[in-house]
Design a protein around this motif. Structure first.
Motif, PDB file in Angstrom:
ATOM      1  N   UNK A  59      -4.713   3.322 -10.111  1.00 19.50           N
ATOM      2  CA  UNK A  59      -5.772   2.263 -10.075  1.00 19.50           C
ATOM      3  C   UNK A  59      -6.592   3.329 -10.853  1.00 19.50           C
ATOM      4  N   UNK A  60      -7.918   3.925 -10.349  1.00 16.04           N
ATOM      5  CA  UNK A  60      -9.039   3.803 -11.658  1.00 16.04           C
ATOM      6  C   UNK A  60      -8.243   4.516 -12.619  1.00 16.04           C
ATOM      7  N   UNK A 285      -4.342  -0.737   1.269  1.00 14.01           N
ATOM      8  CA  UNK A 285      -3.825  -0.274  -0.156  1.00 14.01           C
ATOM      9  C   UNK A 285      -3.654   0.906   0.446  1.00 14.01           C
ATOM     10  N   UNK A 286      -4.809   1.667   0.331  1.00 10.41           N
ATOM     11  CA  UNK A 286      -4.273   3.720   0.488  1.00 10.41           C
ATOM     12  C   UNK A 286      -3.092   3.784   2.194  1.00 10.41           C
ATOM     13  N   UNK A 353      -8.226  -2.864  -3.306  1.00  6.39           N
ATOM     14  CA  UNK A 353      -7.879  -1.476  -2.345  1.00  6.39           C
ATOM     15  C   UNK A 353      -9.509  -1.024  -1.773  1.00  6.39           C
ATOM     16  N   UNK A 354     -10.525  -1.812  -2.754  1.00  7.08           N
ATOM     17  CA  UNK A 354     -12.415  -1.158  -2.836  1.00  7.08           C
ATOM     18  C   UNK A 354     -12.936  -2.805  -1.872  1.00  7.08           C
ATOM     19  N   UNK A 367      -5.128 -10.774  -8.217  1.00  3.48           N
ATOM     20  CA  UNK A 367      -3.938 -11.241  -7.432  1.00  3.48           C
ATOM     21  C   UNK A 367      -3.599 -11.283  -6.295  1.00  3.48           C
ATOM     22  N   UNK A 368      -4.243 -12.171  -5.385  1.00  2.00           N
ATOM     23  CA  UNK A 368      -4.011 -11.604  -4.204  1.00  2.00           C
ATOM     24  C   UNK A 368      -2.763 -12.449  -3.662  1.00  2.00           C
ATOM     25  N   UNK A 369      -2.083 -11.985  -3.385  1.00  2.95           N
ATOM     26  CA  UNK A 369      -0.724 -11.890  -2.660  1.00  2.95           C
ATOM     27  C   UNK A 369      -0.201 -10.093  -1.997  1.00  2.95           C
ATOM     28  N   UNK A 370       0.644 -10.727  -0.664  1.00  2.77           N
ATOM     29  CA  UNK A 370       0.707  -9.950   0.073  1.00  2.77           C
ATOM     30  C   UNK A 370      -0.251  -8.697   0.811  1.00  2.77           C
ATOM     31  N   UNK A 371      -0.555  -7.892   0.810  1.00  3.61           N
ATOM     32  CA  UNK A 371      -1.623  -7.615   1.826  1.00  3.61           C
ATOM     33  C   UNK A 371      -3.632  -8.025   1.335  1.00  3.61           C
TER      34      UNK A 371
END
Length: 435
Positions: A59-60, A285-286, A353-354, A367-371
């Motif tokens: 991601x970074x 996410x991790x 994730x953060x 985009x806030x979908x799923x988890x």
């Protein structure tokens, strides 16, 4: 396990016109002297450090690719470690005067590093290089220690209970519904462990090894972990009661400590050996990344509660970004922090994730979908349990948290009695709180 990645990026002249013209006084709370002027065309190299895993590293990578397009003259050298190792390295660097220019930072260490003059005073950069408009004032205040801003929160998170639907289906046990008492949760873990015995699947991990679970119990009782002045909100008897409450779970219900050592640095949960884990909600996410492609979803519910109706939970910064007081490039470092906190591209790269992004502009890019949507909805669902956040952690809070974790390991191995564990922790508190 120490990994280095390099990305090339730069400060565009237009973006830093204000910073280039700014004459900065030596008002750094960290004792550094920012450069009087800044050349936006100067080639600059910054070192950036974070804790995480390969999922977060990717991601970074994506975030710095976007940064590279906007700021091609800054070279960012990045490195990452697991959480305990990250702080061990920072302490070594702090002693030698060599902290990275920019750091992903944990709330537990903010007061300690700030009061020791290790972090740059960010106030001169707020409102010009670091855009504060998209961030609520109460979130900005999270990074203020003794009247000086030394950290900018990237996001917020809350304590929660993750479950693994695939493992639960595999062993034929319904998911935990959330809330309830600690006995309810233990009974559920027992069902999972009994049903999963032949498959090596356990209900969870000893929750008394995490200081956060002790904290939410104390908050439910109207107390606290530590006051701003460093006074503990518990005595030896209360800590002994807490660790004793996990004795039955450690005796055959939760995953054995030896198995946890064998899968480290994974936890029992993301090694697919436990069906639940109490942790911060941004860990999802991790977990999914480590579990692999065959695991596509997680459950996320509220942790058990000690007193019904209690305001035992709270939102905290899942992490902050800070700058070393000794950086040679404070304006460039501030530009990097601004990008990591406010950029929509970073929001798109990280999702939750953060944690849930604290900046409106970064949240718009996520985009806030799923988890990610699940975490947003979870934080909304626990609103009636959210109380005021505790003060900025005391100096040494991170050390005490790590000691608590280590004692939890020894209790799991059976190498300490509860009374010995309590004495060890209070001895450590005596050292930390009186140094």
């Amino acid at each position: 396990m120490f990994r280095i990645r390099k990305h090339r990026s730069v400060i565009a002249a237009a973006a830093l016109t204000a910073g280039a013209a700014l004459v900065l006084s030596g008002c750094s709370g960290g004792g550094s002297e920012p450069a009087a002027t800044y050349d936006p065309n100067e080639k600059v190299t910054l070192n950036f450090a974070f804790w995480g895993n390969d999922v977060r590293a990717a991601m970074y990578d994506e975030a710095f690719k976007a940064f590279n397009e906007e700021y091609p003259n800054i070279t960012v050298n990045t490195s990452f470690l697991g959480f305990p190792e990250f702080w061990e390295k920072r302490q070594t660097e702090a002693a030698g005067g060599g902290l990275p220019d920019v750091m992903q930072f944990d709330y537990s260490y903010l007061r300690q590093y700030s009061e020791n003059g290790l972090l740059l005073d960010l106030d001169p950069y707020l409102g010009n290089i670091i855009d504060t408009e998209p961030i609520a004032d109460n979130i900005l205040q999270i990074g203020v220690v003794d009247g000086t801003t030394t950290g900018i929160a990237t996001s917020t998170n809350a304590w929660g209970l993750y479950t693994n639907p695939k493992l639960l289906e595999q062993v034929g046990v319904d998911t935990y519904e959330g809330g309830g008492t600690w006995d309810d949760y233990q009974d559920w873990m027992q069902q999972v462990t009994d049903a999963g015995a032949s498959q090596g699947i356990y209900g969870g991990t000893d929750w008394t090894a995490r200081i956060q679970n002790f904290e939410i119990e104390l908050r439910a009782e109207g107390s606290y972990l530590f006051s701003e002045d460093g006074e503990p909100g518990f005595d030896k008897a209360r800590l002994a009661e807490f660790w004793e409450s996990g004795a039955e779970a450690r005796d055959g219900i939760t995953i054995p400590q030896q198995q946890l050592e064998e899968v480290y640095p994974l936890s029992g949960f993301d090694a697919a050996k436990t069906a639940s884990e109490l942790t911060w909600d941004n860990f999802g996410a991790g977990y999914l990344g480590n579990l692999g492609e065959s695991f596509t979803e997680l459950g996320l519910v509220a942790p058990p509660v000690t007193v019904e109706g209690a305001k035992d939970l709270y939102l905290k910064p899942s992490m902050l970004h800070t700058i070393s007081a000794k950086t040679d490039h404070p304006e460039a470092a501030a530009t990097l922090v601004n990008f990591l906190v406010n950029s929509p591209e970073v929001g798109a790269a990280f999702g939750t994730n953060r944690g849930l992004p604290a900046s409106e502009t970064q949240l718009e890019g996520a985009e806030l979908d799923g988890l990610d949507a699940q975490i947003r909805d979870y934080e909304a669902s626990i609103e009636d349990r959210l109380g005021d956040a505790p003060p900025v952690p005391i100096v040494g809070a991170g050390t005490l948290e790590e000691k608590f974790r280590q004692i939890g390991q020894e209790l799991g191995f059976g190498t300490l009695t509860v009374d010995e564990a309590v004495d060890q922790f209070f001895n450590e508190m005596d050292v930390v709180l009186n140094q």
